[in-house]
Design a protein around this motif. Structure first.
Motif, PDB file in Angstrom:
ATOM      1  N   THR A   1      -7.658   0.422  -0.012  1.00 51.74           N
ATOM      2  CA  THR A   1      -6.264   0.054  -0.216  1.00 51.74           C
ATOM      3  C   THR A   1      -6.024  -0.267  -1.691  1.00 51.74           C
ATOM      4  OG1 THR A   1      -6.663  -2.297   0.150  1.00 51.74           O
ATOM      5  CG2 THR A   1      -6.187  -0.937   2.101  1.00 51.74           C
ATOM      6  N   LEU A   2      -4.765  -0.499  -2.010  1.00 58.65           N
ATOM      7  CA  LEU A   2      -4.436  -0.832  -3.405  1.00 58.65           C
ATOM      8  C   LEU A   2      -5.083  -2.150  -3.806  1.00 58.65           C
ATOM      9  CD1 LEU A   2      -2.788   0.295  -5.788  1.00 58.65           C
ATOM     10  CD2 LEU A   2      -0.895  -1.150  -5.044  1.00 58.65           C
ATOM     11  N   SER A   3      -5.086  -3.130  -2.913  1.00 62.34           N
ATOM     12  CA  SER A   3      -5.725  -4.411  -3.225  1.00 62.34           C
ATOM     13  C   SER A   3      -7.216  -4.235  -3.453  1.00 62.34           C
ATOM     14  CB  SER A   3      -5.484  -5.416  -2.101  1.00 62.34           C
ATOM     15  OG  SER A   3      -4.125  -5.759  -1.998  1.00 62.34           O
ATOM     16  N   GLN A   4      -7.853  -3.406  -2.628  1.00 62.16           N
ATOM     17  CA  GLN A   4      -9.278  -3.138  -2.812  1.00 62.16           C
ATOM     18  C   GLN A   4      -9.525  -2.389  -4.127  1.00 62.16           C
ATOM     19  OE1 GLN A   4      -9.772  -1.132   0.950  1.00 62.16           O
ATOM     20  NE2 GLN A   4     -10.860  -2.877   1.853  1.00 62.16           N
ATOM     21  N   ALA A   5      -8.610  -1.474  -4.469  1.00 55.22           N
ATOM     22  CA  ALA A   5      -8.730  -0.754  -5.742  1.00 55.22           C
ATOM     23  C   ALA A   5      -8.678  -1.730  -6.917  1.00 55.22           C
ATOM     24  CB  ALA A   5      -7.619   0.284  -5.866  1.00 55.22           C
ATOM     25  N   ALA A   6      -7.823  -2.762  -6.805  1.00 55.13           N
ATOM     26  CA  ALA A   6      -7.740  -3.767  -7.864  1.00 55.13           C
ATOM     27  C   ALA A   6      -9.070  -4.492  -8.016  1.00 55.13           C
ATOM     28  CB  ALA A   6      -6.621  -4.761  -7.549  1.00 55.13           C
ATOM     29  N   ARG A   7      -9.704  -4.825  -6.908  1.00 57.07           N
ATOM     30  CA  ARG A   7     -10.988  -5.515  -6.989  1.00 57.07           C
ATOM     31  C   ARG A   7     -12.053  -4.602  -7.593  1.00 57.07           C
ATOM     32  NH1 ARG A   7      -9.073  -8.195  -2.259  1.00 57.07           N
ATOM     33  NH2 ARG A   7      -9.915  -6.628  -0.829  1.00 57.07           N
ATOM     34  N   ILE A   8     -11.997  -3.311  -7.281  1.00 59.03           N
ATOM     35  CA  ILE A   8     -12.938  -2.362  -7.882  1.00 59.03           C
ATOM     36  C   ILE A   8     -12.761  -2.335  -9.397  1.00 59.03           C
ATOM     37  CG2 ILE A   8     -13.502   0.105  -8.108  1.00 59.03           C
ATOM     38  CD1 ILE A   8     -12.779   0.355  -5.109  1.00 59.03           C
ATOM     39  N   LEU A   9     -11.505  -2.405  -9.845  1.00 62.69           N
ATOM     40  CA  LEU A   9     -11.205  -2.358 -11.277  1.00 62.69           C
ATOM     41  C   LEU A   9     -11.415  -3.698 -11.965  1.00 62.69           C
ATOM     42  CD1 LEU A   9      -7.936  -0.215 -11.089  1.00 62.69           C
ATOM     43  CD2 LEU A   9     -10.169   0.543 -11.951  1.00 62.69           C
ATOM     44  N   GLY A  10     -11.627  -4.754 -11.188  1.00 61.03           N
ATOM     45  CA  GLY A  10     -11.840  -6.068 -11.773  1.00 61.03           C
ATOM     46  C   GLY A  10     -10.577  -6.713 -12.281  1.00 61.03           C
TER      47      GLY A  10
ATOM     48  N   ILE B   1      -1.432  -4.466 -10.431  1.00 57.40           N
ATOM     49  CA  ILE B   1      -1.315  -3.014 -10.225  1.00 57.40           C
ATOM     50  C   ILE B   1      -0.387  -2.657  -9.071  1.00 57.40           C
ATOM     51  CG2 ILE B   1      -3.630  -2.659 -11.176  1.00 57.40           C
ATOM     52  CD1 ILE B   1      -4.578  -1.980  -8.333  1.00 57.40           C
ATOM     53  N   THR B   2       0.344  -3.623  -8.516  1.00 57.21           N
ATOM     54  CA  THR B   2       1.220  -3.314  -7.383  1.00 57.21           C
ATOM     55  C   THR B   2       2.316  -2.317  -7.742  1.00 57.21           C
ATOM     56  OG1 THR B   2       2.547  -5.278  -7.893  1.00 57.21           O
ATOM     57  CG2 THR B   2       0.833  -5.512  -6.202  1.00 57.21           C
TER      58      THR B   2
ATOM     59  N   PRO C   1      10.425   7.558  -5.462  1.00 54.60           N
ATOM     60  CA  PRO C   1       9.990   6.175  -5.331  1.00 54.60           C
ATOM     61  C   PRO C   1       9.941   5.768  -3.863  1.00 54.60           C
ATOM     62  CG  PRO C   1      11.703   6.374  -6.990  1.00 54.60           C
ATOM     63  CD  PRO C   1      11.626   7.698  -6.294  1.00 54.60           C
ATOM     64  N   LYS C   2       8.936   5.001  -3.499  1.00 51.26           N
ATOM     65  CA  LYS C   2       8.779   4.548  -2.126  1.00 51.26           C
ATOM     66  C   LYS C   2       8.699   3.029  -2.104  1.00 51.26           C
ATOM     67  CE  LYS C   2       6.663   8.742  -0.391  1.00 51.26           C
ATOM     68  NZ  LYS C   2       5.571   9.315   0.391  1.00 51.26           N
ATOM     69  N   PRO C   3       8.832   2.441  -0.914  1.00 47.65           N
ATOM     70  CA  PRO C   3       8.772   0.976  -0.841  1.00 47.65           C
ATOM     71  C   PRO C   3       7.477   0.447  -1.407  1.00 47.65           C
ATOM     72  CG  PRO C   3       9.580   1.902   1.227  1.00 47.65           C
ATOM     73  CD  PRO C   3       9.122   3.058   0.384  1.00 47.65           C
ATOM     74  N   GLU C   4       7.538  -0.799  -1.860  1.00 43.63           N
ATOM     75  CA  GLU C   4       6.385  -1.414  -2.519  1.00 43.63           C
ATOM     76  C   GLU C   4       5.205  -1.529  -1.582  1.00 43.63           C
ATOM     77  OE1 GLU C   4       5.683  -5.673  -4.637  1.00 43.63           O
ATOM     78  OE2 GLU C   4       7.579  -4.640  -4.922  1.00 43.63           O
ATOM     79  N   GLU C   5       4.005  -1.537  -2.162  1.00 42.22           N
ATOM     80  CA  GLU C   5       2.767  -1.601  -1.392  1.00 42.22           C
ATOM     81  C   GLU C   5       2.679  -2.896  -0.603  1.00 42.22           C
ATOM     82  OE1 GLU C   5      -1.180   0.064  -0.601  1.00 42.22           O
ATOM     83  OE2 GLU C   5       0.568   0.832  -1.634  1.00 42.22           O
ATOM     84  N   GLU C   6       2.274  -2.794   0.660  1.00 39.96           N
ATOM     85  CA  GLU C   6       2.023  -3.980   1.482  1.00 39.96           C
ATOM     86  C   GLU C   6       0.660  -4.557   1.119  1.00 39.96           C
ATOM     87  OE1 GLU C   6       2.679  -6.755   4.589  1.00 39.96           O
ATOM     88  OE2 GLU C   6       4.001  -5.235   3.740  1.00 39.96           O
ATOM     89  N   PRO C   7       0.581  -5.844   0.710  1.00 41.44           N
ATOM     90  CA  PRO C   7      -0.729  -6.430   0.395  1.00 41.44           C
ATOM     91  C   PRO C   7      -1.641  -6.345   1.600  1.00 41.44           C
ATOM     92  CG  PRO C   7       1.061  -7.857  -0.328  1.00 41.44           C
ATOM     93  CD  PRO C   7       1.688  -6.787   0.508  1.00 41.44           C
ATOM     94  N   HIS C   8      -2.852  -5.876   1.382  1.00 38.81           N
ATOM     95  CA  HIS C   8      -3.785  -5.717   2.490  1.00 38.81           C
ATOM     96  C   HIS C   8      -5.192  -5.669   1.941  1.00 38.81           C
ATOM     97  CE1 HIS C   8      -5.104  -4.557   6.498  1.00 38.81           C
ATOM     98  NE2 HIS C   8      -5.862  -3.628   5.936  1.00 38.81           N
TER      99      HIS C   8
END
Length: 224
Positions: A145-154, A160-161, A216-223
Motif C-alpha cells: 500500500t501507499l503507507s507501506q511504500a512510505a515505510r520502505i522509503l523511510g 507521500i499521500t 485525479p482520483k480520491p485521496e488514498e485511504e490510510p492502510h
C-alpha cells in the motif's frame, strides 16, 4: 558637471553618458525606488530631475557589489551541477529550505556563496541519509500500500499521500486500485517499483508531473 545649489548633480542624460546605460533601467530603478533603494531626486535643473552625484555613485556601487556573492551559473559551475538542477532546487525551496537570494542585478540573481555552500552541504547529507533509510528487504514482487511504500522509503506516510494525484518523477503506476466504501482509493504498488523510484529520485528533489491520460482520483485511504 551640472550643479544645484553648489552640489554636483546628475541628470538622467549625464548618467546615461557616464555609465553607458539606456534610459529604461534608470527610469525603472527610480520608479521602483521603494524596492531598489534608488536615491531621491534633490531637485530639478530646467525641467529635468537631478540626483546628488556622491549619493548616486555610492548607491550604484553598492547595488553592483557582488563580492562574496555568486549567480546561479557560478554556483553550478563551481559545484559541477547542471543549471536545471539548481533551478529545480530553487523551485522546491519551501520543501528543502533553499536560501533566499541577496540581490538581483540587471536580471541576474545572486546568493551569498558561503550561506549557499553551507545549505548545500547539509542538503546533500540529508539526501544521502534519506537513501540509506530505504528498506531493501522483502520480495520484489510483493504488492504494498501507499503507507507501506512510505515505510520502505523511510519517510512519513503523510509526506507521500499526494503522490497519486501529483506524482514526482519516476513514481510508479499502481498495480491494483480498489475503491473503498468511503469512496477513497486503495492503491497497491510492486515493491520493486518503489525500490526503482528510490534509486532514481534525484538529489534536487521530486519533479512533479502528471501521469499521462490519468484523471485525479480520491485521496488514498490510510492502510497498513
Amino acid at each position: 558637471m551640472t550643479t544645484l545649489n553648489g552640489r554636483e548633480v546628475y541628470t538622467r542624460r549625464a548618467l546615461m553618458d557616464r555609465y553607458g546605460m539606456t534610459l529604461s533601467p534608470l527610469e525603472k530603478w527610480h520608479r521602483d525606488r521603494s524596492v531598489t533603494g534608488h536615491p531621491e531626486a534633490v531637485g530639478t535643473v530646467g525641467r529635468e530631475l537631478v540626483w546628488d552625484r556622491e549619493e548616486w555613485d555610492s548607491w550604484y556601487q553598492r547595488r553592483h557589489d557582488t563580492r562574496d556573492l555568486e549567480s546561479r551559473a557560478e554556483l553550478a559551475a563551481r559545484h559541477g551541477l547542471a543549471l536545471v538542477t539548481l533551478s529545480r532546487m530553487w523551485s522546491l525551496r519551501e520543501e528543502n529550505g533553499h536560501p533566499a537570494p541577496v540581490k538581483t542585478v540587471e536580471q541576474t540573481t545572486y546568493w551569498d556563496a558561503g550561506e549557499w555552500d553551507a545549505w548545500y552541504a547539509d542538503y546533500r547529507r540529508r539526501s544521502q541519509r534519506r537513501e540509506l533509510d530505504v528498506d531493501r528487504s522483502g520480495n520484489p514482487d510483493d504488492l504494498v500500500t501507499l503507507s507501506q511504500a512510505a515505510r520502505i522509503l523511510g519517510v512519513e506516510p503523510s509526506s507521500i499521500t499526494h503522490y497519486p494525484k501529483n506524482p514526482p518523477r519516476n513514481w510508479p503506476q499502481p498495480v491494483q486500485e480498489e475503491e473503498l466504501p468511503s469512496g477513497r482509493m486503495r492503491r497497491r504498488y510492486r515493491r520493486a517499483d518503489i525500490w526503482h523510484y528510490a534509486d532514481t529520485r534525484t538529489i534536487a528533489g521530486p519533479h512533479r508531473t502528471r501521469h499521462p491520460n490519468r484523471k485525479p482520483k480520491p485521496e488514498e485511504e490510510p492502510h497498513s
